[in-house]
Design a protein around this motif. Structure first.
Motif, PDB file in Angstrom:
ATOM      1  N   UNK A   5      -1.427  47.641 -26.359  1.00  0.00           N
ATOM      2  CA  UNK A   5      -0.189  48.523 -26.417  1.00  0.00           C
ATOM      3  C   UNK A   5      -0.461  49.780 -25.504  1.00  0.00           C
ATOM      4  N   UNK A   6      -1.751  49.993 -25.173  1.00  0.00           N
ATOM      5  CA  UNK A   6      -2.313  51.061 -24.633  1.00  0.00           C
ATOM      6  C   UNK A   6      -2.559  50.801 -23.157  1.00  0.00           C
ATOM      7  N   UNK A   7      -2.502  49.731 -22.643  1.00  0.00           N
ATOM      8  CA  UNK A   7      -2.786  49.254 -21.333  1.00  0.00           C
ATOM      9  C   UNK A   7      -1.539  48.856 -20.445  1.00  0.00           C
ATOM     10  N   UNK A   8      -1.759  49.235 -19.279  1.00  0.00           N
ATOM     11  CA  UNK A   8      -0.816  48.696 -18.233  1.00  0.00           C
ATOM     12  C   UNK A   8      -0.694  47.048 -18.294  1.00  0.00           C
ATOM     13  N   UNK A   9       0.393  46.515 -17.897  1.00  0.00           N
ATOM     14  CA  UNK A   9       0.583  45.232 -18.222  1.00  0.00           C
ATOM     15  C   UNK A   9      -0.112  44.491 -17.191  1.00  0.00           C
ATOM     16  N   UNK A  10      -0.312  44.982 -15.925  1.00  0.00           N
ATOM     17  CA  UNK A  10      -1.197  44.341 -14.889  1.00  0.00           C
ATOM     18  C   UNK A  10      -2.850  44.243 -15.196  1.00  0.00           C
ATOM     19  N   UNK A  11      -3.150  45.263 -16.160  1.00  0.00           N
ATOM     20  CA  UNK A  11      -4.503  45.176 -16.645  1.00  0.00           C
ATOM     21  C   UNK A  11      -4.696  44.423 -17.935  1.00  0.00           C
ATOM     22  N   UNK A  12      -3.613  44.464 -18.690  1.00  0.00           N
ATOM     23  CA  UNK A  12      -3.707  43.710 -19.995  1.00  0.00           C
ATOM     24  C   UNK A  12      -3.673  42.143 -19.729  1.00  0.00           C
ATOM     25  N   UNK A  13      -3.117  41.643 -18.394  1.00  0.00           N
ATOM     26  CA  UNK A  13      -3.387  40.396 -17.888  1.00  0.00           C
ATOM     27  C   UNK A  13      -4.885  39.928 -17.775  1.00  0.00           C
ATOM     28  N   UNK A  14      -5.618  40.804 -17.487  1.00  0.00           N
ATOM     29  CA  UNK A  14      -6.992  40.585 -16.967  1.00  0.00           C
ATOM     30  C   UNK A  14      -7.902  40.773 -18.182  1.00  0.00           C
ATOM     31  N   UNK A  15      -7.257  41.355 -19.225  1.00  0.00           N
ATOM     32  CA  UNK A  15      -8.321  41.345 -20.244  1.00  0.00           C
ATOM     33  C   UNK A  15      -7.904  40.486 -21.370  1.00  0.00           C
TER      34      UNK A  15
END
Length: 70
Positions: A20-30
Motif C-alpha cells: 500500500x505504501x509503494x508506487x505501482x511500478x515499484x510494487x511490480x518489481x518486489x
C-alpha cells in the motif's frame, strides 16, 4: 504410510498481502508481503462434551482446599 494413518497436529495458513505504501511500478518489481501463521489443530467442542468438562472441573483439587504439609 497410508493416507488414513496420517494425522495433522497443526494447521498452517499463508496470506498474500498488497503493497500500500509503494508506487505501482515499484510494487511490480518486489514480491508481495506474505504472512504465515501456524496454530494447533483442534476440533470444536460439542455441547455434551462441554458439560462433561464442566462437571469434571468440580472434582479437581484446588489449592485452597488442600491440607498444609506436615
Amino acid at each position: 504410510m497410508a493416507d488414513t494413518e496420517g494425522v495433522a497436529l497443526s494447521t498452517i495458513a499463508v496470506q498474500r498481502g498488497d503493497w500500500t505504501n509503494l508506487a505501482p511500478d515499484l510494487a511490480d518489481l518486489v514480491a508481495p508481503p506474505v504472512t504465515v501463521s501456524a496454530s494447533p489443530l483442534q476440533r470444536p467442542v460439542g455441547d455434551w462434551r462441554r458439560g462433561q468438562l464442566a462437571r469434571s472441573r468440580g472434582n479437581m483439587p484446588v489449592g485452597k482446599h488442600r491440607r498444609a504439609a506436615r
